[in-house]
Design a protein around this motif. Structure first.
Motif, PDB file in Angstrom:
ATOM      1  N   UNK A   5      33.360  38.564  42.917  1.00 20.76           N
ATOM      2  CA  UNK A   5      33.571  38.108  44.296  1.00 20.76           C
ATOM      3  C   UNK A   5      32.442  37.201  44.761  1.00 20.76           C
ATOM      4  N   UNK A   6      31.210  37.587  44.470  1.00 23.08           N
ATOM      5  CA  UNK A   6      30.068  36.806  44.933  1.00 23.08           C
ATOM      6  C   UNK A   6      29.987  35.455  44.233  1.00 23.08           C
ATOM      7  N   UNK A   7      30.474  35.390  42.994  1.00 21.54           N
ATOM      8  CA  UNK A   7      30.520  34.111  42.288  1.00 21.54           C
ATOM      9  C   UNK A   7      31.419  33.144  43.054  1.00 21.54           C
ATOM     10  N   UNK A   8      32.593  33.624  43.442  1.00 20.29           N
ATOM     11  CA  UNK A   8      33.515  32.800  44.211  1.00 20.29           C
ATOM     12  C   UNK A   8      32.973  32.424  45.574  1.00 20.29           C
ATOM     13  N   UNK A   9      32.233  33.330  46.198  1.00 23.34           N
ATOM     14  CA  UNK A   9      31.674  33.033  47.518  1.00 23.34           C
ATOM     15  C   UNK A   9      30.658  31.895  47.463  1.00 23.34           C
ATOM     16  N   UNK A  10      30.032  31.710  46.312  1.00 22.88           N
ATOM     17  CA  UNK A  10      29.100  30.596  46.125  1.00 22.88           C
ATOM     18  C   UNK A  10      29.827  29.349  45.615  1.00 22.88           C
ATOM     19  N   UNK A  11      31.150  29.399  45.586  1.00 27.30           N
ATOM     20  CA  UNK A  11      32.011  28.310  45.116  1.00 27.30           C
ATOM     21  C   UNK A  11      31.802  28.013  43.636  1.00 27.30           C
ATOM     22  N   UNK A  12      31.277  29.007  42.925  1.00 26.97           N
ATOM     23  CA  UNK A  12      31.199  28.938  41.471  1.00 26.97           C
ATOM     24  C   UNK A  12      32.460  29.573  40.883  1.00 26.97           C
ATOM     25  N   UNK A  13      32.565  29.571  39.560  1.00 27.67           N
ATOM     26  CA  UNK A  13      33.797  29.999  38.890  1.00 27.67           C
ATOM     27  C   UNK A  13      33.492  31.159  37.955  1.00 27.67           C
ATOM     28  N   UNK A  14      34.094  32.333  38.191  1.00 32.89           N
ATOM     29  CA  UNK A  14      33.924  33.426  37.237  1.00 32.89           C
ATOM     30  C   UNK A  14      34.735  33.164  35.971  1.00 32.89           C
ATOM     31  N   UNK A  15      34.101  33.358  34.837  1.00 35.49           N
ATOM     32  CA  UNK A  15      34.755  33.209  33.542  1.00 35.49           C
ATOM     33  C   UNK A  15      34.708  34.578  32.868  1.00 35.49           C
ATOM     34  N   UNK A  16      35.883  35.142  32.609  1.00 33.06           N
ATOM     35  CA  UNK A  16      35.941  36.524  32.140  1.00 33.06           C
ATOM     36  C   UNK A  16      35.968  36.604  30.611  1.00 33.06           C
ATOM     37  N   UNK A  17      35.184  37.559  30.100  1.00 32.11           N
ATOM     38  CA  UNK A  17      35.141  37.870  28.678  1.00 32.11           C
ATOM     39  C   UNK A  17      35.618  39.308  28.513  1.00 32.11           C
ATOM     40  N   UNK A  18      36.413  39.558  27.486  1.00 29.18           N
ATOM     41  CA  UNK A  18      37.003  40.884  27.296  1.00 29.18           C
ATOM     42  C   UNK A  18      35.941  41.932  26.969  1.00 29.18           C
ATOM     43  N   UNK A  19      36.348  43.194  27.020  1.00 28.32           N
ATOM     44  CA  UNK A  19      35.424  44.309  26.842  1.00 28.32           C
ATOM     45  C   UNK A  19      35.582  44.968  25.477  1.00 28.32           C
ATOM     46  N   UNK A  20      34.568  45.709  25.120  1.00 27.35           N
ATOM     47  CA  UNK A  20      34.619  46.614  23.980  1.00 27.35           C
ATOM     48  C   UNK A  20      35.333  47.880  24.460  1.00 27.35           C
TER      49      UNK A  20
END
Length: 362
Positions: free
Chosen positions: A90-105
């Motif tokens: 959420x905070x990434x988006x609030x800074x107008x940056x882009x979250x890039x998701x990596x899968x989990x173990x």
């Protein structure tokens, strides 16, 4: 009813000291960035073996201010996990940056560090590993990638206060460590509270300014900041609890050992630690294809359980439109199978045995 966490039990054990600390703060009447905040920051820094700790309003603000202080802004990409509470992204988006998701173990529920590098682009500026449920992420490969690609590392330690990775406390490894003191956390206050740790003096100074309206000197503002300061009364409470945090974490670890001893249902996968880290069990989270059946059986016996997290972040409405969300299979599978059981230091062996019996017999 056996709750997920029993805050009242713990309060009764330390009531006299907690009440005295609160009354002392009230007598001093220094409610904003007062002496308890200052002393608590020093005590946290000493506990984590770091030079700087900055108290902020809550764990979400800790992440936001840390990212902003590290220079993350519009169009930047930040790599993190989709299997966590929304605040992380959420905070990434609030800074107008882009979250890039990596899968989990699927064993540790943490970022699969072997999959991070393929998500790094020229826009990538930071990695936010989340030490989920109290188990540290394998940080050495992340720090190696950060050095190779000149990335910032902001540790999300909201669920892992006191956990160690190869002899180092979480929050002392990356550029910043971000902590939440939400009432259910391992180190918890009686409201909202947060902390950011740092090793770099210039970075720490920016965080101090950002938490206080971008100001270093009163009424002079060099940055566009926020109003996010750790409350003085909450700091007084946290100072009492910090002295006991290692004992509290040992209580959680003992409770986890009891769960593992008594639960023997076929088809249930119990949480496991890692050779490189100590697990402090903010949550005791098992996996089962019969998850909903187990939850219903526990509820019938007045035993709480919870699903953390039922919808991965890449499937949330606010993020579903992001590209690269089709290779996160393990996060989606775990979301359908995980179940967290009651976990707090004062949990008794008898309560754990009863919970295990319900699971075994469901």
């Amino acid at each position: 009813m056996l709750p997920m966490v029993d805050l009242h039990r713990q309060y009764l054990e330390i009531k006299e000291e907690i009440d005295a600390a609160i009354h002392q703060a009230l007598d001093q009447c220094q409610f904003i960035l007062g002496p308890n905040v200052s002393e608590f920051e020093k005590e946290i820094a000493a506990y984590l073996n770091l030079p700087f700790a900055i108290g902020v309003g809550n764990g979400t603000d800790a992440l936001l201010l840390a990212l902003q202080a590290c220079g993350i802004g519009e169009g930047d990409e930040v790599i993190t996990t989709p299997f966590t509470f929304i605040a992380t992204a959420e905070v990434v988006g609030q800074l107008k940056a882009i979250p890039v998701f990596v899968d989990i173990d699927p064993v540790t529920f943490n970022l699969d560090v072997m999959q991070i590098e393929k998500k790094i682009t020229r826009k990538t500026k930071a990695i936010v590993p989340v030490h989920l449920f109290g188990l540290p992420v394998d940080m050495d490969p992340i720090m190696a990638l950060a050095q190779r690609y000149e990335l910032k590392v902001i540790e999300d330690c909201a669920q892992a206060f006191g956990a160690e990775y190869k002899g180092k406390k979480v929050g002392s490894i990356g550029d910043c460590g971000c902590f939440s003191f939400f009432p259910s956390k391992n180190l918890a206050c009686y409201g909202d509270g947060g902390m950011i740790t740092a090793r770099d003096a210039e970075l720490a100074e920016r965080i101090r300014m950002l938490r206080n309206h971008g100001s270093k000197v009163r009424y002079y503002h060099d940055l566009l900041g926020w109003n996010s300061r750790l409350d003085e009364i909450q700091a007084a409470i946290l100072r009492v609890k910090l002295k006991r945090i290692d004992a509290y974490n040992r209580g959680r670890q003992q409770a986890a050992e009891h769960y593992c001893r008594y639960i023997h249902r076929v088809g249930v996968t119990l949480p496991s630690g890692a050779s490189y880290a100590s697990h402090v069990y903010h949550q005791f989270t098992l996996k089962s294809k019969d998850r909903d059946k187990l939850a219903a059986a526990l509820q019938q016996q007045d035993i709480s359980s919870a699903v953390y997290y039922p919808v991965p972040l890449h499937r949330q409405a606010v993020f579903v439109q992001l590209p690269g969300n089709n290779d996160l299979t393990m996060s989606e599978v775990c979301a359908t199978e995980v179940l967290s059981l009651p976990m707090f230091p004062e949990l008794t062996e008898e309560e754990i045995r009863k919970t295990a019996e319900v699971i075994n017999n469901a």
